[in-house]
Design a protein around this motif. Structure first.
Motif, PDB file in Angstrom:
ATOM      1  N   ILE A  73       0.852  -1.188   0.000  1.00  0.00           N
ATOM      2  CA  ILE A  73       0.000   0.000   0.000  1.00  0.00           C
ATOM      3  C   ILE A  73       0.888   1.238   0.000  1.00  0.00           C
ATOM      4  CG2 ILE A  73      -1.907   1.197   1.136  1.00  0.00           C
ATOM      5  CD1 ILE A  73      -2.562  -1.407   2.575  1.00  0.00           C
ATOM      6  N   ASP A  74       0.707   2.085  -1.021  1.00  0.00           N
ATOM      7  CA  ASP A  74       1.464   3.331  -1.146  1.00  0.00           C
ATOM      8  C   ASP A  74       0.507   4.495  -1.293  1.00  0.00           C
ATOM      9  OD1 ASP A  74       4.340   2.499  -1.263  1.00  0.00           O
ATOM     10  OD2 ASP A  74       3.626   1.340  -2.973  1.00  0.00           O
ATOM     11  N   ILE A  82       2.744  -4.704   3.177  1.00  0.00           N
ATOM     12  CA  ILE A  82       3.855  -3.746   3.233  1.00  0.00           C
ATOM     13  C   ILE A  82       3.311  -2.338   3.020  1.00  0.00           C
ATOM     14  CG2 ILE A  82       6.046  -3.034   2.217  1.00  0.00           C
ATOM     15  CD1 ILE A  82       6.577  -5.838   1.406  1.00  0.00           C
ATOM     16  N   LEU A  83       3.756  -1.401   3.853  1.00  0.00           N
ATOM     17  CA  LEU A  83       3.375   0.003   3.730  1.00  0.00           C
ATOM     18  C   LEU A  83       4.567   0.797   3.212  1.00  0.00           C
ATOM     19  CD1 LEU A  83       1.604   0.463   7.196  1.00  0.00           C
ATOM     20  CD2 LEU A  83       0.581  -0.324   5.047  1.00  0.00           C
ATOM     21  N   GLY A  84       4.346   1.654   2.224  1.00  0.00           N
ATOM     22  CA  GLY A  84       5.400   2.540   1.760  1.00  0.00           C
ATOM     23  C   GLY A  84       5.739   3.571   2.830  1.00  0.00           C
ATOM     24  N   HIS A 122      11.433   0.731   4.154  1.00  0.00           N
ATOM     25  CA  HIS A 122      12.340   1.759   4.676  1.00  0.00           C
ATOM     26  C   HIS A 122      13.063   2.431   3.505  1.00  0.00           C
ATOM     27  CE1 HIS A 122      15.503   2.798   8.013  1.00  0.00           C
ATOM     28  NE2 HIS A 122      15.238   3.819   7.214  1.00  0.00           N
ATOM     29  N   GLY A 123      12.701   3.679   3.237  1.00  0.00           N
ATOM     30  CA  GLY A 123      13.371   4.433   2.191  1.00  0.00           C
ATOM     31  C   GLY A 123      12.866   4.171   0.788  1.00  0.00           C
ATOM     32  N   SER A 124      11.748   3.474   0.633  1.00  0.00           N
ATOM     33  CA  SER A 124      11.228   3.191  -0.707  1.00  0.00           C
ATOM     34  C   SER A 124       9.720   3.022  -0.633  1.00  0.00           C
ATOM     35  CB  SER A 124      11.886   1.934  -1.293  1.00  0.00           C
ATOM     36  OG  SER A 124      11.492   0.785  -0.569  1.00  0.00           O
ATOM     37  N   ASP A 125       9.137   2.638  -1.756  1.00  0.00           N
ATOM     38  CA  ASP A 125       7.705   2.374  -1.795  1.00  0.00           C
ATOM     39  C   ASP A 125       7.452   0.874  -1.672  1.00  0.00           C
ATOM     40  OD1 ASP A 125       8.949   2.462  -4.492  1.00  0.00           O
ATOM     41  OD2 ASP A 125       7.016   1.671  -5.115  1.00  0.00           O
TER      42      ASP A 125
END
Length: 402
Positions: free
Chosen positions: A40-41, A108-110, A141-144
């Motif tokens: 999810i972004d 996973i969360l962006g 961490h540090g990305s989408d």
């Protein structure tokens, strides 16, 4: 047989036939796309979500012709919408099969989404009968999140499953992370304090990691590693706890299963590795002059697994020195973690919930301004460390240097 009896028998047969008619909402397996992971972004400059689905590729696991096509084990599709459910349905425009979530292992969360706030993200998980509350949750961490889901991983054919196992493994033996699922986050959001979520980072060349050729090497050009513990305040990611701060957080939360502490010997820094195989943390909170006092008692037991200098472990006084150093190191890491939380005014240690549970009246006087009050709280920590074994040897084979 009487007419009445015959009618009753016919009715019974009709009911049996009705019950044996099969499932009205059944779905064929070859009509389903099994979702192993969800990302999810937040779409920049909009109020929309980008939802990415990692799908199991049946062609790559079949025993027929498809197994020799060299296809990757997963297929990734994305969709955007103002709501997560809308994005889920909109993904049907790209997927040839209906999405099936019963085997979803990972969410996973962006990082951008995590920093904007996650309080509303998991509402769909609590309402939907399809989505799982026990799916593990990570932050990119540090990305989408989409990029993380696209990276192919060695050993485990399904990357999402590999990430879940990696989380479980490092939380069990290293101690800087713990397995956190959707239900844990919902409880954290609705609780009296704040929460933490594990971070994962992509290292190497992201574009190469999306190709199957990346797996045809002994060392992949892109990999995903556990990195940091995201600290939240009011549902927003505000800080990354790393190394000793992350482990100190886990100690305060009583979540240490095993970990390794390197302590100093008389002539060399961090030369003795002690494996902590047991740790128990007890927390009691008192309110003194309107401020909380956090009484933390930790009992830990370990084994000396390695020495890089001469230490005569046959002597009790040497063992006691090591135990003292273990206590100091543990106290230091807990203090670092609490200080970081107090600087953020973020109670990520579940201390507010503990005060509410044990002292409702004391909590009632502090709950309206708990963040400020928590930041002024005082730590009273006591650690008891015991070395239970020195392995298969009492003295190292290297001689004492002159």
């Amino acid at each position: 047989m009487s007419i009445k009896g015959g009618i009753q028998r016919l009715v019974a047969i009709a009911l049996c036939v009705t019950m044996l008619s099969g499932c009205w909402n059944s779905r064929e397996l070859n009509d389903l796309a099994i979702v192993s992971g969800i990302g999810i972004d937040l779409v920049p400059d909009t109020n929309e979500y980008q939802v990415t689905f990692q799908l199991v590729n049946p062609s790559s696991t079949a025993t027929s012709f498809g197994a020799s096509t060299g296809q990757p084990s997963i297929v990734v599709v994305s969709a955007t919408n103002r709501t997560l459910f809308g994005a889920l349905r909109r993904a049907s425009k790209r997927a040839t099969r209906q999405l099936f979530f019963a085997h979803t292992q990972l969410v996973i969360l962006g990082e951008s989404l995590a920093r904007s706030g996650v309080n509303d993200v998991f509402d769909i998980f609590e309402r939907s009968h399809e989505l799982r509350l026990n799916s593990a949750v990570l932050i990119a961490h540090g990305s989408d999140a989409a990029s993380v889901l696209k990276i192919l991983t060695p050993v485990e054919s399904l990357p999402s499953m590999g990430l879940v196992k990696k989380t479980q493994n490092t939380s069990r033996v290293w101690g800087e992370n713990r397995t956190i699922n959707v239900l844990d986050i919902i409880e954290g959001v609705t609780g009296e304090g704040d929460l933490t979520i594990n971070g994962v980072e992509i290292q190497g060349k992201v574009e190469e990691g999306m190709k199957k050729s990346n797996l045809e090497q002994s060392e992949t050009q892109a990999r995903i590693v556990m990195n940091g513990l995201g600290a939240f305040k009011d549902g927003k990611l505000v800080y990354w706890m790393e190394d000793s701060e992350a482990r100190g957080t886990q100690w305060l939360l009583d979540q240490i299963e095993e970990t390794v502490i390197n302590i100093d010997s008389a002539d060399k820094k961090e030369s003795i590795a002690v494996n902590i195989f047991y740790s128990k943390t007890k927390v009691k909170i008192d309110v003194v002059d309107g401020l909380p006092v956090f009484h933390v008692n930790i009992r830990e037991e370990g084994i000396v697994n390695e020495t890089d200098s001469f230490v005569d472990l046959s002597k009790r006084e040497e063992i006691m020195k090591l135990e003292t150093e273990l206590q100091k190191q543990t106290e230091k890491e807990v203090k670092q973690a609490l200080q970081a939380g107090q600087q953020m005014k973020s109670d990520i240690f579940n201390l507010g919930n503990e005060l509410k549970r044990t002292n409702p009246q004391g909590w009632a006087a502090l709950d309206k301004n708990w963040g400020e009050v928590f930041a002024k709280g005082r730590l009273d920590i006591h650690v008891k460390a015991y070395i239970r074994s020195t392995g298969m040897s009492l003295k190292p084979y290297m001689p004492l240097s002159e």
